[in-house]
Design a protein around this motif. Structure first.
Motif, short mmCIF file in Angstrom:
data_model
loop_
_atom_site.label_atom_id
_atom_site.label_comp_id
_atom_site.label_asym_id
_atom_site.label_seq_id
_atom_site.Cartn_x
_atom_site.Cartn_y
_atom_site.Cartn_z
N ARG A 57 0.82 -1.22 0.00
CA ARG A 57 0.00 0.00 0.00
C ARG A 57 0.85 1.26 0.00
O ARG A 57 0.41 2.29 -0.47
N GLY A 82 -0.94 -5.71 4.72
CA GLY A 82 -1.15 -5.22 6.07
C GLY A 82 -2.34 -5.90 6.72
O GLY A 82 -3.28 -6.31 6.05
N ALA A 83 -2.31 -6.00 8.03
CA ALA A 83 -3.36 -6.70 8.77
C ALA A 83 -4.74 -6.07 8.54
O ALA A 83 -5.74 -6.77 8.51
N SER A 84 -4.79 -4.76 8.35
CA SER A 84 -6.08 -4.10 8.19
C SER A 84 -6.74 -4.40 6.85
O SER A 84 -7.93 -4.14 6.67
N VAL A 85 -5.99 -4.93 5.89
CA VAL A 85 -6.55 -5.24 4.57
C VAL A 85 -6.35 -6.71 4.21
O VAL A 85 -6.29 -7.07 3.04
N THR A 86 -6.29 -7.56 5.23
CA THR A 86 -6.01 -8.98 5.00
C THR A 86 -6.99 -9.61 4.02
O THR A 86 -6.58 -10.28 3.07
N ARG A 119 -2.56 -15.38 9.95
CA ARG A 119 -3.34 -14.26 10.49
C ARG A 119 -4.47 -14.70 11.41
O ARG A 119 -5.04 -13.90 12.13
N GLU A 138 -7.66 -12.04 15.77
CA GLU A 138 -7.15 -11.38 14.57
C GLU A 138 -6.20 -10.22 14.86
O GLU A 138 -5.81 -9.52 13.95
N GLY A 139 -5.81 -10.00 16.09
CA GLY A 139 -4.89 -8.92 16.40
C GLY A 139 -3.47 -9.25 15.98
O GLY A 139 -3.09 -10.41 15.85
N THR A 140 -2.68 -8.20 15.73
CA THR A 140 -1.27 -8.40 15.38
C THR A 140 -0.40 -7.46 16.20
O THR A 140 -0.87 -6.44 16.70
#
Length: 191
Positions: free
Chosen positions: A8, A67-71, A99, A145-147
């Motif tokens: 991104r 990124g985790a927010s757009v997995t 994830r 789902e946290g990272t």
């Protein structure tokens, strides 16, 4: 080799280093903003488009930096690269499993990898039972789902752990409860 780098933000240092390393080895590399990719799912001719006018079909390989927010969306784009026969550095299935903490723990346990005692339930009325199942307080409560440590809470007493579990489950958030492993004030991550 022509490589797509799914990222991104092309300006991040880690992404710039990947581009530099690829170019130093004689590869052509293009940074593709994952969220600007459209997927065309059709029999016999699956396609991806960057900003709707640039077809993404002439790549030999893809390096996913999702990124985790757009997995979810990132994995959909990566799966489409895979369907198109473009080699992924990391496969979508592996990234998806990594994830999902619950699935990851299940896979590691199946292979006999040592893990802290871990429990999962969907019933907030079983909070105390789940805490006891992992050996009692203190316990670590983690968002599935946290990272990077986000969504990790230490429940030091039965009451505080129950309160955290009930609050997360009341908000319809899936969590894991793990035994607390004392590490002398350090965060230890073992691979």
């Amino acid at each position: 080799m022509k490589i797509a780098l799914m990222a991104r933000n092309a300006n991040l240092y880690s992404h710039q280093r990947i581009v530099e390393a690829a170019e130093a080895r004689g590869h052509e590399i293009e940074v593709i903003n994952t969220l600007r990719v459209s997927i065309n799912i059709s029999s016999g001719r699956p396609m991806l488009y960057h900003r709707l006018q640039h077809p993404l079909e002439e790549f030999d390989a893809v390096i996913p930096r999702i990124g985790a927010s757009v997995t979810a969306y990132g994995l959909a784009v990566l799966r489409q690269f895979e369907v198109m026969g473009i080699y992924p550095m990391n496969e979508s299935v592996a990234i998806g499993r990594s994830r999902d903490k619950l699935r990851c723990m299940q896979l590691l346990a199946r292979r006999g990898i040592g893990l802290p005692s871990t429990a999962y339930t969907n019933d907030p009325k079983q909070a105390e039972d789940v805490i006891k199942l992992v050996g009692g307080p203190p316990v670590v409560i983690k968002l599935i789902e946290g990272t990077q440590g986000i969504g990790v809470v230490l429940g030091e007493t039965m009451q505080s752990a129950k309160s955290v579990i009930e609050a997360f489950q009341g908000a319809k958030v899936n969590i894991l409860v793990q035994e607390y492993v004392k590490a002398g004030g350090m965060d230890i991550r073992a691979w």
